[in-house]
Design a protein around this motif. Structure first.
Motif, mmCIF file in Angstrom:
data_model
loop_
_atom_site.group_PDB
_atom_site.id
_atom_site.type_symbol
_atom_site.label_atom_id
_atom_site.label_comp_id
_atom_site.label_asym_id
_atom_site.label_seq_id
_atom_site.Cartn_x
_atom_site.Cartn_y
_atom_site.Cartn_z
ATOM 1 N N ARG A 136 3.490 14.702 -11.431
ATOM 2 C CA ARG A 136 4.020 14.897 -12.802
ATOM 3 C C ARG A 136 2.977 15.513 -13.729
ATOM 4 O O ARG A 136 3.317 16.206 -14.657
ATOM 5 N N ARG A 137 1.694 15.214 -13.502
ATOM 6 C CA ARG A 137 0.620 15.705 -14.364
ATOM 7 C C ARG A 137 0.315 17.173 -14.124
ATOM 8 O O ARG A 137 -0.252 17.827 -14.976
ATOM 9 N N THR A 138 0.661 17.689 -12.967
ATOM 10 C CA THR A 138 0.297 19.087 -12.676
ATOM 11 C C THR A 138 1.439 20.026 -12.944
ATOM 12 O O THR A 138 2.507 19.716 -13.262
ATOM 13 N N ILE B 154 0.829 -1.200 0.000
ATOM 14 C CA ILE B 154 0.000 0.000 0.000
ATOM 15 C C ILE B 154 0.866 1.253 0.000
ATOM 16 O O ILE B 154 0.591 2.219 -0.721
ATOM 17 N N VAL B 155 1.933 1.249 0.761
ATOM 18 C CA VAL B 155 2.853 2.391 0.780
ATOM 19 C C VAL B 155 3.433 2.618 -0.610
ATOM 20 O O VAL B 155 3.492 3.758 -1.095
ATOM 21 N N HIS B 156 3.824 1.554 -1.292
ATOM 22 C CA HIS B 156 4.379 1.677 -2.641
ATOM 23 C C HIS B 156 3.327 2.204 -3.623
ATOM 24 O O HIS B 156 3.637 3.044 -4.480
ATOM 25 N N VAL B 157 2.102 1.717 -3.518
ATOM 26 C CA VAL B 157 1.029 2.183 -4.400
ATOM 27 C C VAL B 157 0.763 3.667 -4.182
ATOM 28 O O VAL B 157 0.647 4.440 -5.147
ATOM 29 N N LEU B 158 0.651 4.082 -2.931
ATOM 30 C CA LEU B 158 0.387 5.493 -2.650
ATOM 31 C C LEU B 158 1.548 6.383 -3.089
ATOM 32 O O LEU B 158 1.332 7.485 -3.607
ATOM 33 N N ALA B 159 2.766 5.913 -2.921
ATOM 34 C CA ALA B 159 3.928 6.696 -3.366
ATOM 35 C C ALA B 159 3.933 6.836 -4.889
ATOM 36 O O ALA B 159 4.173 7.930 -5.419
ATOM 37 N N ALA B 160 3.640 5.747 -5.585
ATOM 38 C CA ALA B 160 3.583 5.799 -7.050
ATOM 39 C C ALA B 160 2.451 6.717 -7.513
ATOM 40 O O ALA B 160 2.610 7.489 -8.462
ATOM 41 N N TYR B 161 1.334 6.650 -6.826
ATOM 42 C CA TYR B 161 0.200 7.525 -7.157
ATOM 43 C C TYR B 161 0.590 8.990 -6.972
ATOM 44 O O TYR B 161 0.324 9.828 -7.843
ATOM 45 N N ALA B 162 1.230 9.297 -5.864
ATOM 46 C CA ALA B 162 1.644 10.680 -5.605
ATOM 47 C C ALA B 162 2.633 11.163 -6.661
ATOM 48 O O ALA B 162 2.513 12.289 -7.162
ATOM 49 N N ARG B 163 3.588 10.320 -7.028
ATOM 50 C CA ARG B 163 4.564 10.712 -8.061
ATOM 51 C C ARG B 163 3.863 10.970 -9.393
ATOM 52 O O ARG B 163 4.166 11.954 -10.079
ATOM 53 N N THR B 164 2.922 10.117 -9.748
ATOM 54 C CA THR B 164 2.206 10.251 -11.010
ATOM 55 C C THR B 164 1.363 11.518 -11.017
ATOM 56 O O THR B 164 1.334 12.255 -12.002
#
Length: 78
Positions: free
Chosen positions: A76-78, A63-73
């Protein structure tokens, strides 16, 4: 063997399997919510993952890895 004759260790194992199945369902739904176009749904997914991380030590690193990847993604979009 009837349900009433089930040993305590078997009942514990069944409860564990049931809990893992519920956690998997909660995880899948929360990750799906992260992909929503609606901000409030994405936020709900983040909170759902946070709660699941509290409840399931086994799933916490994922879950930590998923949330970190989500935050990074998202950054980048903004």
């Amino acid at each position: 063997m009837s349900a009433s004759a089930t040993s305590p260790s078997t009942k514990t194992a069944l409860a564990c399997v049931t809990r893992q199945g519920q956690d998997t369902g909660r995880y899948a739904k929360a990750v799906e919510q992260l992909g929503s176009a609606r901000g409030e749904v994405r936020l709900g997914g983040i909170y759902a993952l946070q709660r699941l991380a509290q409840d399931s030590g086994r799933d916490r690193p994922t879950i930590v890895h998923v949330l970190a990847a989500y935050a990074r993604t998202r950054w980048r979009r903004t």
